[in-house]
Design an enzyme around this catalytic site. Sequence first.
Site, PDB file in Angstrom:
ATOM      1  N   TYR A 154       4.150   6.060  15.796  1.00 58.53           N
ATOM      2  CA  TYR A 154       2.868   5.326  15.744  1.00 58.53           C
ATOM      3  C   TYR A 154       1.751   6.188  16.341  1.00 58.53           C
ATOM      4  CZ  TYR A 154      -0.513   1.500  16.226  1.00 58.53           C
ATOM      5  OH  TYR A 154      -1.635   0.707  16.132  1.00 58.53           O
TER       6      TYR A 154
ATOM      7  N   THR B  75      -3.173 -10.012  17.958  1.00 57.00           N
ATOM      8  CA  THR B  75      -2.804 -10.259  16.552  1.00 57.00           C
ATOM      9  C   THR B  75      -1.277 -10.442  16.493  1.00 57.00           C
ATOM     10  OG1 THR B  75      -2.331  -7.963  15.959  1.00 57.00           O
ATOM     11  CG2 THR B  75      -4.641  -8.669  15.770  1.00 57.00           C
TER      12      THR B  75
ATOM     13  N   VAL C 172       0.819  -1.230   0.000  1.00 57.77           N
ATOM     14  CA  VAL C 172       0.000   0.000   0.000  1.00 57.77           C
ATOM     15  C   VAL C 172       0.852   1.279   0.000  1.00 57.77           C
ATOM     16  CG1 VAL C 172      -2.057  -1.033   1.072  1.00 57.77           C
ATOM     17  CG2 VAL C 172      -0.292  -0.002   2.535  1.00 57.77           C
TER      18      VAL C 172
HETATM   19  P1  NDP Z   1      -1.132  -7.481  11.851  1.00 62.62           P
HETATM   20  O1  NDP Z   1       0.345  -7.259  11.921  1.00 62.62           O
HETATM   21  O2  NDP Z   1      -1.689  -8.778  12.270  1.00 62.62           O
HETATM   22  O3  NDP Z   1      -1.662  -7.142  10.382  1.00 62.62           O
HETATM   23  C1  NDP Z   1      -1.212  -6.029   9.688  1.00 62.62           C
HETATM   24  C2  NDP Z   1      -1.691  -6.137   8.265  1.00 62.62           C
HETATM   25  O4  NDP Z   1      -1.241  -4.977   7.549  1.00 62.62           O
HETATM   26  C3  NDP Z   1      -1.137  -7.355   7.560  1.00 62.62           C
HETATM   27  O5  NDP Z   1      -2.171  -7.953   6.808  1.00 62.62           O
HETATM   28  C4  NDP Z   1      -0.072  -6.786   6.649  1.00 62.62           C
HETATM   29  O6  NDP Z   1      -0.013  -7.549   5.464  1.00 62.62           O
HETATM   30  C5  NDP Z   1      -0.645  -5.411   6.339  1.00 62.62           C
HETATM   31  N1  NDP Z   1       0.371  -4.472   5.896  1.00 62.62           N
HETATM   32  C6  NDP Z   1       1.332  -3.870   6.624  1.00 62.62           C
HETATM   33  N2  NDP Z   1       2.090  -3.100   5.846  1.00 62.62           N
HETATM   34  C7  NDP Z   1       1.604  -3.212   4.580  1.00 62.62           C
HETATM   35  C8  NDP Z   1       1.975  -2.677   3.332  1.00 62.62           C
HETATM   36  N3  NDP Z   1       3.009  -1.844   3.197  1.00 62.62           N
HETATM   37  N4  NDP Z   1       1.242  -3.012   2.240  1.00 62.62           N
HETATM   38  C9  NDP Z   1       0.180  -3.865   2.348  1.00 62.62           C
HETATM   39  N5  NDP Z   1      -0.209  -4.407   3.505  1.00 62.62           N
HETATM   40  C10 NDP Z   1       0.496  -4.086   4.612  1.00 62.62           C
HETATM   41  O7  NDP Z   1      -1.751  -6.301  12.713  1.00 62.62           O
HETATM   42  P2  NDP Z   1      -3.228  -5.948  13.231  1.00 62.62           P
HETATM   43  O8  NDP Z   1      -4.251  -6.775  12.598  1.00 62.62           O
HETATM   44  O9  NDP Z   1      -3.133  -5.889  14.686  1.00 62.62           O
HETATM   45  O10 NDP Z   1      -3.318  -4.437  12.712  1.00 62.62           O
HETATM   46  C11 NDP Z   1      -4.277  -3.972  11.790  1.00 62.62           C
HETATM   47  C12 NDP Z   1      -4.528  -2.506  12.070  1.00 62.62           C
HETATM   48  O11 NDP Z   1      -5.076  -2.376  13.387  1.00 62.62           O
HETATM   49  C13 NDP Z   1      -3.275  -1.639  12.044  1.00 62.62           C
HETATM   50  O12 NDP Z   1      -3.565  -0.430  11.381  1.00 62.62           O
HETATM   51  C14 NDP Z   1      -2.997  -1.377  13.525  1.00 62.62           C
HETATM   52  O13 NDP Z   1      -2.326  -0.168  13.744  1.00 62.62           O
HETATM   53  C15 NDP Z   1      -4.409  -1.354  14.077  1.00 62.62           C
HETATM   54  N6  NDP Z   1      -4.493  -1.598  15.509  1.00 62.62           N
HETATM   55  C16 NDP Z   1      -4.094  -2.795  16.046  1.00 62.62           C
HETATM   56  C17 NDP Z   1      -4.184  -3.009  17.401  1.00 62.62           C
HETATM   57  C18 NDP Z   1      -3.741  -4.280  18.048  1.00 62.62           C
HETATM   58  O14 NDP Z   1      -3.645  -4.317  19.291  1.00 62.62           O
HETATM   59  N7  NDP Z   1      -3.485  -5.349  17.317  1.00 62.62           N
HETATM   60  C19 NDP Z   1      -4.720  -1.974  18.306  1.00 62.62           C
HETATM   61  C20 NDP Z   1      -5.131  -0.762  17.636  1.00 62.62           C
HETATM   62  C21 NDP Z   1      -5.019  -0.604  16.301  1.00 62.62           C
HETATM   63  P3  NDP Z   1       1.329  -8.124   4.775  1.00 62.62           P
HETATM   64  O15 NDP Z   1       2.291  -8.445   5.864  1.00 62.62           O
HETATM   65  O16 NDP Z   1       0.813  -9.298   4.009  1.00 62.62           O
HETATM   66  O17 NDP Z   1       1.768  -7.020   3.889  1.00 62.62           O
END
Ligand code: NDP
Length: 260
Positions: free
Chosen positions: A155, A190, A63
């Site tokens: 962040y 996660t 992205v």
């Molecule tokens: P994960 O690390 O489990 O998932 C992150 C996702 O983002 C993956 O699918 C990864 O896919 C994708 N991603 C990251 N960078 C890129 C990139 N450059 N291009 C495309 N895809 C990308 O984290 P979470 O599910 O926990 O996080 C999801 C969202 O929730 C984030 O925005 C996070 O800040 C937010 N969040 C999470 C919290 C938590 O406690 N877990 C709390 C509050 C907010 P891939 O590696 O395949 O590229």
Amino acid sequence: MSFQNKVVLVTGASSGIGAATAIAFAAQGASVSLVGRNETKLAQIAKICEQKGSKPLVIAADVTNDADAKRIMNDTVKHYGTLDVLVNNAGIFAPTSIFSPDALEGFDRIMTTNLRSIVQLTHLAVPHLVKSKGNIVNVSSIVSLGILFDHSFAYNTSKAGMDHFTRSVALELSKHGVRVNTVNPGQVKTDITQNAGIPKEQEVVMMAAIAKSTPLQRMGAPEEIADLIMFLSSDKARGITGSTFVSDNGSLLKGLVDLK
Ligand code: NDP
């Protein structure tokens, strides 16, 4: 909530909250585009979506790459003919200290993923969402609302920026019938901390401490955030735009003094 005949694009669909969201939409009949970089994980999530009844479009893409962002939008609209919901969920976490020699590099990396890419995808989605009277849900965090991770200025700043970006475009897009909201989770189980390079042993201790510290004494699950995203993107939320929806097990509640 049925999403039959609705086209939903979920970024970061290969893991955690994004994966749960994509699966939940597929289970409700949506046509889903799954975006992420890890093709193996995307294929696993696609298989689950298919088992739930909706074969998704898989788009392996970064992205933060402008050409990839255009491909994400073009491929989705070419494949499905329209776009109804954009879920900007892809994001990364990494500690950053303002004392660090690479403070600026850390800031640029996190802001590029967590904020710039959202601006870019929103910009590309808007013409389609105006036509479909669709909406956007951005996945923010409670760190934007006053409870901060220490040594994590990038962040924290990225999510605060996301909230204000959301309000800004919600105002502008309201004239076109397009809604934009955020969900702001507390800690959710996660892979995000492991992806940030935090060692497993430290993660286990950290997660247990966080869970114990929340008023409800539990951590969130990705499926709970997916439910909130689905509500906000559904017609049930037709009067909601520019809002932040917290799901944090009460973490933002801070008792000043207990007068029991
Ligand atoms: P994960 O690390 O489990 O998932 C992150 C996702 O983002 C993956 O699918 C990864 O896919 C994708 N991603 C990251 N960078 C890129 C990139 N450059 N291009 C495309 N895809 C990308 O984290 P979470 O599910 O926990 O996080 C999801 C969202 O929730 C984030 O925005 C996070 O800040 C937010 N969040 C999470 C919290 C938590 O406690 N877990 C709390 C509050 C907010 P891939 O590696 O395949 O590229």
